[in-house]
Motif scaffolding. Structure first.
Motif, PDB file in Angstrom:
ATOM      1  N   PHE A 502      -9.582 -13.255   5.804  1.00 23.23           N
ATOM      2  CA  PHE A 502      -9.812 -13.493   7.260  1.00 23.23           C
ATOM      3  C   PHE A 502      -9.096 -12.068   7.769  1.00 23.23           C
ATOM      4  O   PHE A 502      -7.801 -12.078   7.372  1.00 23.23           O
ATOM      5  N   SER A 503      -9.029 -11.064   8.785  1.00 24.18           N
ATOM      6  CA  SER A 503      -8.676 -10.355   9.048  1.00 24.18           C
ATOM      7  C   SER A 503      -8.518 -10.034  10.823  1.00 24.18           C
ATOM      8  O   SER A 503      -9.670 -10.453  11.111  1.00 24.18           O
ATOM      9  N   GLN A 504      -7.794  -9.870  11.659  1.00 21.75           N
ATOM     10  CA  GLN A 504      -7.872  -9.602  12.904  1.00 21.75           C
ATOM     11  C   GLN A 504      -6.701  -8.649  13.427  1.00 21.75           C
ATOM     12  O   GLN A 504      -5.743  -8.352  12.891  1.00 21.75           O
ATOM     13  N   ASP A 505      -7.266  -7.303  14.122  1.00 26.33           N
ATOM     14  CA  ASP A 505      -6.453  -5.725  14.381  1.00 26.33           C
ATOM     15  C   ASP A 505      -5.623  -6.424  15.934  1.00 26.33           C
ATOM     16  O   ASP A 505      -6.142  -7.230  16.316  1.00 26.33           O
ATOM     17  N   PHE A 506      -4.306  -5.994  16.000  1.00 24.27           N
ATOM     18  CA  PHE A 506      -3.542  -5.845  17.269  1.00 24.27           C
ATOM     19  C   PHE A 506      -3.539  -4.542  17.612  1.00 24.27           C
ATOM     20  O   PHE A 506      -2.627  -4.099  16.786  1.00 24.27           O
ATOM     21  N   ASP A 548       5.869  -5.840  13.607  1.00 21.74           N
ATOM     22  CA  ASP A 548       6.222  -5.288  13.076  1.00 21.74           C
ATOM     23  C   ASP A 548       5.700  -5.099  11.500  1.00 21.74           C
ATOM     24  O   ASP A 548       6.069  -3.754  11.195  1.00 21.74           O
ATOM     25  N   ASP A 549       5.512  -6.494  10.832  1.00 12.74           N
ATOM     26  CA  ASP A 549       6.096  -6.434   9.776  1.00 12.74           C
ATOM     27  C   ASP A 549       4.115  -6.044   9.240  1.00 12.74           C
ATOM     28  O   ASP A 549       4.329  -5.935   8.071  1.00 12.74           O
ATOM     29  N   LEU A 550       3.511  -6.243  10.281  1.00 13.41           N
ATOM     30  CA  LEU A 550       2.358  -5.978  10.063  1.00 13.41           C
ATOM     31  C   LEU A 550       1.624  -4.410   8.975  1.00 13.41           C
ATOM     32  O   LEU A 550       2.439  -3.779   9.360  1.00 13.41           O
ATOM     33  N   PRO A 551       1.019  -4.533   7.737  1.00  2.13           N
ATOM     34  CA  PRO A 551       0.695  -3.465   7.874  1.00  2.13           C
ATOM     35  C   PRO A 551      -0.463  -2.604   9.029  1.00  2.13           C
ATOM     36  O   PRO A 551      -1.056  -2.651  10.076  1.00  2.13           O
ATOM     37  N   THR A 552      -0.280  -0.856   8.961  1.00  4.03           N
ATOM     38  CA  THR A 552      -1.027  -0.926  10.376  1.00  4.03           C
ATOM     39  C   THR A 552      -2.026   0.568  10.110  1.00  4.03           C
ATOM     40  O   THR A 552      -2.405   0.722   8.638  1.00  4.03           O
ATOM     41  N   TRP A 553      -2.899   1.310  10.619  1.00  5.14           N
ATOM     42  CA  TRP A 553      -3.822   1.627  10.524  1.00  5.14           C
ATOM     43  C   TRP A 553      -4.133   2.538  11.890  1.00  5.14           C
ATOM     44  O   TRP A 553      -3.793   1.971  13.219  1.00  5.14           O
ATOM     45  N   GLY A 558      -6.741   8.122  17.658  1.00  6.62           N
ATOM     46  CA  GLY A 558      -5.265   8.382  17.130  1.00  6.62           C
ATOM     47  C   GLY A 558      -4.739   7.331  17.316  1.00  6.62           C
ATOM     48  O   GLY A 558      -2.752   7.151  17.894  1.00  6.62           O
ATOM     49  N   ARG A 559      -4.865   5.754  17.693  1.00  8.20           N
ATOM     50  CA  ARG A 559      -4.122   5.170  17.823  1.00  8.20           C
ATOM     51  C   ARG A 559      -3.149   3.770  16.744  1.00  8.20           C
ATOM     52  O   ARG A 559      -4.796   3.794  16.072  1.00  8.20           O
ATOM     53  N   VAL A 560      -2.386   3.567  16.789  1.00  2.00           N
ATOM     54  CA  VAL A 560      -1.697   2.729  15.597  1.00  2.00           C
ATOM     55  C   VAL A 560      -2.079   1.543  16.276  1.00  2.00           C
ATOM     56  O   VAL A 560      -2.016   0.716  16.792  1.00  2.00           O
ATOM     57  N   ILE A 561      -3.157   0.605  15.018  1.00  2.00           N
ATOM     58  CA  ILE A 561      -3.320  -0.480  14.920  1.00  2.00           C
ATOM     59  C   ILE A 561      -2.889  -1.599  13.550  1.00  2.00           C
ATOM     60  O   ILE A 561      -2.619  -0.810  12.941  1.00  2.00           O
ATOM     61  N   ARG A 562      -2.354  -2.495  13.958  1.00  2.00           N
ATOM     62  CA  ARG A 562      -1.963  -3.881  13.824  1.00  2.00           C
ATOM     63  C   ARG A 562      -2.829  -4.777  12.386  1.00  2.00           C
ATOM     64  O   ARG A 562      -3.415  -5.137  13.631  1.00  2.00           O
ATOM     65  N   ARG A 563      -2.768  -4.611  11.302  1.00  2.00           N
ATOM     66  CA  ARG A 563      -3.640  -5.823  11.527  1.00  2.00           C
ATOM     67  C   ARG A 563      -3.764  -7.089  10.068  1.00  2.00           C
ATOM     68  O   ARG A 563      -2.276  -6.819   9.425  1.00  2.00           O
ATOM     69  N   LEU A 564      -3.626  -7.537  11.008  1.00  2.00           N
ATOM     70  CA  LEU A 564      -3.260  -9.667  10.346  1.00  2.00           C
ATOM     71  C   LEU A 564      -3.577 -10.159   9.311  1.00  2.00           C
ATOM     72  O   LEU A 564      -5.269 -10.483   9.532  1.00  2.00           O
TER      73      LEU A 564
END
Length: 636
Positions: A502-506, A548-553, A558-564
């Motif tokens: 699974f994944s969750q975005d923040f 801050d260690d989570l990968p981004t997209w 244009g907002r930076v999202i972190r994916r867990l």
């Protein structure tokens, strides 16, 4: 399609487990509707399983029985409550409260009218007590007495340095929430309190599986059992009757697998007892019945039925005579004299028949399913449990199966103690690292999974009801979907795990992450969290990865999202389900995380409880005062 976790919650301390080399005392507890039993053994002497007896009793002939009544009196203002054979009969004591662990909707409507069940619910309401608290009080007394018996047999010094492995049985037909309520009662009873070098380990096992483990010891040396043969175990207890079918995989060592999905009903001996009570009410004059009161009636039931007619009846045409007080006029005053009341054979048949017919139907359905799927009949039907000792039930099964399948019914206490002995056997299996379980695989009685969102929403695959805008991904998603680890009827091998990613975005760091686990008893589990999908538990992550260690997209704004990204692993162990959640190969939540059970509502209803756009909100379910029985329960 991406799957994202919806909502979540829970946390618990870890336990220091004993290794195979450490001294371990295994204790199997069969908490029953009418009677409870305890078996125990030392891991160094697994062949010697002991049964707790020598109960304190106010009546003759009870102290050396292998089980003790599931009865407790909370009338005492000071000191420990009276329980078991010492508890007063009648209205002063709480009985049949195990059934109150179930929510009202999970008990068939005709059984909600049971006098025993209604009496238990009214007693709980009168004392304004939750059923979990009553069970914990009873288990506390049972546990303390058990430990005193083990210390008397082995010495307090050995008990002090030994690890405890406790295996508690549950009816296989019970829904998942009942296990959480039982665990809460066990914790409140002090059974899992920190002690000595090791913490106490707890495991649950279904009652029919425990009975099967005990039965396997008796089958291992039978020359007429070969790999590929099937046998049915019918565990007939006080409240529930469970049936389960196994296939022999190997004999040396003895290994079996579940071959037909088990079944069960609330059709145990309690409901036979109730029908006999109704018969007595018809036989005894109303004025005398009212003067006897609950205490006198309970004493009459104990002496004349429980320890008289019930264990002996075999439909042999015998006429029964019981002594009951009746009122009579003598000169100027009324007095009570003993009078013989005759009960004919056919009247006792009428007491048993509606209940035994349900048991016969359960067994017949298992036999027919074996014949349908495997083109052969089971070799045996093995009767265990307190009701399983009943001669009349044995005769009914023999007649129903017309001699084509042998019915095995041991004499003495073995059928009655099969479940607690089997629980001890399960604990011994796991206390010896070299010993594999005798049961290789099981068939799921429910579907288990997790709630998730699926991105993007698809008109082809999803309902329009679930179409919801995701402000983070900037697309429509299918909200509150069900992702199943295991579906009802599927076979799962012991020790085999099932994993889903699974994944969750923040957009910002989360203060907590909670995972919702779900289950369904529907034969066709829904792909969305509708009214057939219920919450199993909520797990709060014990460690949240650094934001801050989570990968981004970047989304289309244009907002930076972190994916867990993470993996949920489920391992099934009969009644128990072990879950592990891992991120970057590190466990962030596991079976040691506290589970907050929901006492009401479906996953669909919880959709309205969402807090916040990042799906990190939590849901606190409303409590119920009587273990799922609402305040509208009445005498309708």
């Amino acid at each position: 399609m991406a799957r994202t976790d919806r909502r979540q919650r829970g946390a618990n301390r870890g336990t220091q487990n004993a290794s195979a080399a450490d001294p371990t005392i295994v204790i199997g507890i069969d908490f029953g509707t009418t009677f409870s039993g305890v078996a125990w053994a030392r891991s160094s002497r697994p062949e010697q399983i002991n049964i707790i007896t020598s109960w304190k009793s106010r009546f003759n002939f009870n102290s050396d029985k292998e089980k003790v009544p599931t009865v407790i009196s909370r009338e005492e203002k000071e000191g420990a409550p009276l329980w078991g054979y010492v508890a007063p009969l009648g209205s002063a004591s709480l009985q049949w409260f195990k059934l109150c662990l179930l929510d009202k909707e999970d008990i068939p409507e005709y059984q909600r009218r049971s006098e025993h069940l209604r009496t238990a619910i009214k007693s709980l309401k009168k004392s304004n007590t939750h059923v979990v608290d009553v069970i914990s009080d009873y288990l506390r007394e049972l546990w303390q007495y058990t430990i005193s018996c083990i210390e008397r047999a082995e010495g307090a010094s050995i008990v002090e340095v030994s690890a405890f492995k406790v295996v508690v049985t549950l009816p296989a037909i019970w829904p998942a929430y009942a296990q959480f309520r039982m665990k809460e009662a066990i914790e409140k009873a002090g059974i899992l309190n920190i002690r000595g070098v090791f913490d106490t380990e707890l495991e649950f096992i279904s009652e029919p599986e425990a009975a099967a483990l005990a039965a396997l010891q008796d089958l291992s040396d039978r020359a007429d059992m070969v790999p590929g043969d099937h046998f049915v175990v019918c565990d007939a207890g006080g409240g529930t009757v469970d049936v389960i079918t196994y296939t022999i995989v190997s004999k040396t060592p003895m290994r079996v697998k579940e071959s037909v999905r088990g079944d069960g009903k609330l059709c145990g001996a309690t409901f036979v007892d109730e029908r006999f009570r109704d018969l007595l009410r018809q036989k005894i004059p109303l004025s005398t019945w009212e003067r006897l009161g609950e205490d006198g009636i309970a004493r009459l039931m104990n002496n004349e039925w429980e320890n008289g007619i019930k264990p002996q009846f075999s439909n042999d045409g015998r006429k029964w005579s019981i002594q009951a007080p009746v009122s009579s006029r003598k000169r100027d005053h009324e007095q009570y004299i003993s009078s013989d009341i005759s009960i004919h054979n056919h009247e006792i048949v009428n007491v048993f028949q509606p209940i035994t017919s349900q048991v016969v139907e359960l067994v017949a359905a298992q036999v027919n399913e074996v014949k349908r799927r495997y083109k052969k009949q089971p070799k045996f039907v093995i009767l265990v449990g307190g009701f399983g000792r009943c001669h009349y039930l044995y005769n009914c099964l023999v007649e129903s199966l017309r001699g084509k399948i042998e019915i095995l019914q041991s004499s003495g206490a073995r059928p009655w103690t099969a479940v607690c002995r089997g629980a001890a056997i399960r604990g011994l299996e796991q206390s010896d690292g070299a010993t594999e379980s005798a049961i290789c695989s099981r068939i799921a009685r429910a579907s288990y999974g997790t709630m998730c969102n699926v991105i993007p929403w698809s008109e082809k695959d999803h309902s329009i009801q679930d179409r919801e805008w995701c402000p983070i991904a900037r697309v429509y998603m299918a909200a509150d979907q069900a992702s199943w680890f295991l579906r009802i009827g599927e076979t799962i091998t012991v020790g085999k795990s099932i994993e889903l990613g699974f994944s969750q975005d923040f957009e910002s760091p989360a203060s907590e992450i909670v995972t919702n686990l779900i289950y369904s008893n529907s034969f066709q589990p829904s792909e969305r969290c509708d009214e057939t999908v219920k919450e199993l538990c909520q797990l709060r992550w014990s460690r949240i990865p650094k934001f801050d260690d989570l990968p981004t997209w970047m989304n289309n704004k244009g907002r930076v999202i972190r994916r867990l990204s993470y993996v949920i692993k489920m391992t099934s162990n009969g009644v128990s389900l072990d879950f592990e959640i891992s991120h970057d190969d590190k466990i962030v939540a596991s079976k040691n995380v506290a589970a907050d059970y929901s006492e009401s509502g479906t996953a669909a209803h919880r959709h309205a409880a969402q807090l916040g756009e990042d799906n990190s909100g939590t849901y606190v379910p409303p409590g119920k005062g009587l273990g799922g029985w609402d305040d509208e329960f009445s005498d309708e």
